[in-house]
Write an enzyme that holds these catalytic residues in place. Sequence first.
Site, PDB file in Angstrom:
ATOM      1  N   ARG A   1      41.705  44.803  31.320  1.00  0.00           N
ATOM      2  CA  ARG A   1      43.096  44.751  31.772  1.00  0.00           C
ATOM      3  C   ARG A   1      43.277  43.519  32.651  1.00  0.00           C
ATOM      4  O   ARG A   1      42.379  43.153  33.421  1.00  0.00           O
ATOM      5  CB  ARG A   1      43.461  46.021  32.559  1.00  0.00           C
ATOM      6  CG  ARG A   1      43.674  47.252  31.685  1.00  0.00           C
ATOM      7  CD  ARG A   1      44.903  47.106  30.773  1.00  0.00           C
ATOM      8  NE  ARG A   1      45.166  48.252  29.929  1.00  0.00           N
ATOM      9  CZ  ARG A   1      44.800  48.347  28.638  1.00  0.00           C
ATOM     10  NH1 ARG A   1      44.128  47.376  28.056  1.00  0.00           N
ATOM     11  NH2 ARG A   1      45.125  49.416  27.941  1.00  0.00           N
TER      12      ARG A   1
ATOM     13  N   HIS B   1      46.075  39.752  23.754  1.00  0.00           N
ATOM     14  CA  HIS B   1      45.728  41.185  23.766  1.00  0.00           C
ATOM     15  C   HIS B   1      45.478  41.698  22.338  1.00  0.00           C
ATOM     16  O   HIS B   1      46.095  42.666  21.881  1.00  0.00           O
ATOM     17  CB  HIS B   1      46.848  41.993  24.453  1.00  0.00           C
ATOM     18  CG  HIS B   1      46.394  43.341  24.944  1.00  0.00           C
ATOM     19  ND1 HIS B   1      46.830  43.894  26.121  1.00  0.00           N
ATOM     20  CD2 HIS B   1      45.552  44.258  24.417  1.00  0.00           C
ATOM     21  CE1 HIS B   1      46.273  45.079  26.290  1.00  0.00           C
ATOM     22  NE2 HIS B   1      45.492  45.324  25.257  1.00  0.00           N
TER      23      HIS B   1
HETATM   24  P1  NDP Z   1      35.844  54.262  29.149  1.00  0.00           P
HETATM   25  O1  NDP Z   1      36.700  55.096  30.039  1.00  0.00           O
HETATM   26  O2  NDP Z   1      35.270  54.882  27.931  1.00  0.00           O
HETATM   27  O3  NDP Z   1      34.606  53.677  29.988  1.00  0.00           O
HETATM   28  C1  NDP Z   1      34.725  53.228  31.266  1.00  0.00           C
HETATM   29  C2  NDP Z   1      33.370  52.777  31.801  1.00  0.00           C
HETATM   30  O4  NDP Z   1      33.597  52.115  33.048  1.00  0.00           O
HETATM   31  C3  NDP Z   1      32.418  53.929  32.073  1.00  0.00           C
HETATM   32  O5  NDP Z   1      31.099  53.560  31.751  1.00  0.00           O
HETATM   33  C4  NDP Z   1      32.524  54.129  33.589  1.00  0.00           C
HETATM   34  O6  NDP Z   1      31.338  54.618  34.214  1.00  0.00           O
HETATM   35  C5  NDP Z   1      32.772  52.709  34.042  1.00  0.00           C
HETATM   36  N1  NDP Z   1      33.461  52.694  35.345  1.00  0.00           N
HETATM   37  C6  NDP Z   1      34.680  53.191  35.651  1.00  0.00           C
HETATM   38  N2  NDP Z   1      34.978  52.991  36.943  1.00  0.00           N
HETATM   39  C7  NDP Z   1      33.899  52.366  37.466  1.00  0.00           C
HETATM   40  C8  NDP Z   1      33.574  51.905  38.770  1.00  0.00           C
HETATM   41  N3  NDP Z   1      34.424  52.037  39.806  1.00  0.00           N
HETATM   42  N4  NDP Z   1      32.365  51.323  38.964  1.00  0.00           N
HETATM   43  C9  NDP Z   1      31.494  51.186  37.930  1.00  0.00           C
HETATM   44  N5  NDP Z   1      31.751  51.598  36.679  1.00  0.00           N
HETATM   45  C10 NDP Z   1      32.936  52.174  36.452  1.00  0.00           C
HETATM   46  O7  NDP Z   1      36.697  52.956  28.797  1.00  0.00           O
HETATM   47  P2  NDP Z   1      36.816  52.227  27.363  1.00  0.00           P
HETATM   48  O8  NDP Z   1      35.467  51.735  27.008  1.00  0.00           O
HETATM   49  O9  NDP Z   1      37.528  53.070  26.394  1.00  0.00           O
HETATM   50  O10 NDP Z   1      37.810  51.005  27.704  1.00  0.00           O
HETATM   51  C11 NDP Z   1      37.381  49.913  28.485  1.00  0.00           C
HETATM   52  C12 NDP Z   1      38.565  48.986  28.788  1.00  0.00           C
HETATM   53  O11 NDP Z   1      39.020  48.331  27.583  1.00  0.00           O
HETATM   54  C13 NDP Z   1      39.790  49.671  29.374  1.00  0.00           C
HETATM   55  O12 NDP Z   1      40.303  48.887  30.449  1.00  0.00           O
HETATM   56  C14 NDP Z   1      40.800  49.635  28.233  1.00  0.00           C
HETATM   57  O13 NDP Z   1      42.116  49.665  28.723  1.00  0.00           O
HETATM   58  C15 NDP Z   1      40.454  48.300  27.577  1.00  0.00           C
HETATM   59  N6  NDP Z   1      40.897  48.111  26.207  1.00  0.00           N
HETATM   60  C16 NDP Z   1      41.277  46.835  25.833  1.00  0.00           C
HETATM   61  C17 NDP Z   1      41.653  46.579  24.529  1.00  0.00           C
HETATM   62  C18 NDP Z   1      42.018  45.193  24.108  1.00  0.00           C
HETATM   63  O14 NDP Z   1      42.456  44.996  22.968  1.00  0.00           O
HETATM   64  N7  NDP Z   1      41.854  44.192  24.953  1.00  0.00           N
HETATM   65  C19 NDP Z   1      41.669  47.635  23.518  1.00  0.00           C
HETATM   66  C20 NDP Z   1      41.216  48.910  23.992  1.00  0.00           C
HETATM   67  C21 NDP Z   1      40.852  49.132  25.300  1.00  0.00           C
HETATM   68  P3  NDP Z   1      30.859  56.152  34.018  1.00  0.00           P
HETATM   69  O15 NDP Z   1      30.583  56.288  32.540  1.00  0.00           O
HETATM   70  O16 NDP Z   1      29.629  56.253  34.833  1.00  0.00           O
HETATM   71  O17 NDP Z   1      31.994  57.003  34.467  1.00  0.00           O
HETATM   72  C1  OXD Z   2      44.193  49.908  24.435  1.00  0.00           C
HETATM   73  C2  OXD Z   2      44.659  48.545  24.273  1.00  0.00           C
HETATM   74  O1  OXD Z   2      44.001  50.339  25.572  1.00  0.00           O
HETATM   75  O2  OXD Z   2      45.141  48.197  23.182  1.00  0.00           O
HETATM   76  O3  OXD Z   2      43.995  50.600  23.412  1.00  0.00           O
HETATM   77  O4  OXD Z   2      44.551  47.744  25.195  1.00  0.00           O
END
Ligand code: NDP
Ligand code: OXD
Length: 308
Positions: free
Chosen positions: A223, A271
Amino acid sequence: MSLLLVSPNRNTKPFVEAIHKIDPNIDIEVWPTVEKPERIQFAVAWNHPKHLFDKFPNLRVISSMGAGVDHLMSDDSIPSGITFTRLVGPSLSGQMCDYVLTSVLNIIRNTEIYYQQQKRGEWKTHQPLQKRDITVGVLGLGALGSSVAGRLIENGFSVNGWAATKKEKDGVNTFSGEELDDFLAATNIVVCLLPLTEKTDGILDLALFKKLKQPAYVINAARGAHLVDEDLIYALDTGIISHASLDVFSEEPLPGSHPFWGREKITITPHIASLTDPDEIAELLVENYKRLLSGMPLLYEVDRKKGY
Ligand code: NDP
Ligand code: OXD
């Protein structure tokens, strides 16, 4: 009971068609023309206007139309009793793996430098970075980060991973919570795949950049608000960061006047790292909708307290 689709800036027709291809009997209402708001129990939303959900007295579940849920978490008008879910199909993580791998390869092979040289008609060679000399560090080992780390390992990279809780992942050197500084000291190319929460907002700042191993690079596909824009510019201008690949921005579309445009050391994509495929997400939506109807546990439920 009916299903509500809300997406002010997206064409929702392909989503309606994809859901009806799976089950033509599902009643779908598309915001803003909702005929029977009292029948809505399940909504699917992307960038909805705040307070929109006040109008649906029987709403029980809101699914994000993608993987991120920050657009739902930031709306404090949504009652705490409503469950949030999200959509993470296999092609979403596959595309993210492709995006990150491509960005990493472009960095080590100097692709951006050669694009600039081509524009000037310049023939000049640069040594590529060797895989053995650099380490990629993935911030966030969730649905996307974990697959990305695996893909990088398959491609011969040394990979570090950081998550809130300790993770075990074949070949990945994992760090958790308080070990962030150790992770950074052992990382050249930092890839942000964290959810946007109070704790991760602005995490990609100058202090973090300074802790990376040199030469240092940034890839942000999570993000825009994870990144402090002016800190990146300073870090690029002073050589603390050599290049950044950015797919997400604090304001999208990125305004024409933004200083990121036109910078040779920044690669911008709009994006697109991972785009939702209507057919794929329709299957997950219909599955969750039916689970709600039959009282079964929902898939991809979000922990509203943690924010992801
Ligand atoms: P998930 O919720 O599946 O995973 C999040 C990970 O981040 C987990 O491993 C979690 O740790 C870790 N985490 C969360 N908070 C912290 C913290 N404070 N300190 C350390 N680690 C932390 O997320 P996704 O993999 O589904 O998505 C990742 C990102 O990608 C999101 O921001 C999403 O919006 C973005 N995204 C972007 C897209 C694009 O096209 N650019 C498309 C889709 C998604 P734990 O497992 O230990 O809780
Ligand atoms: C999502 C994205 O969160 O497209 O799926 O960024």
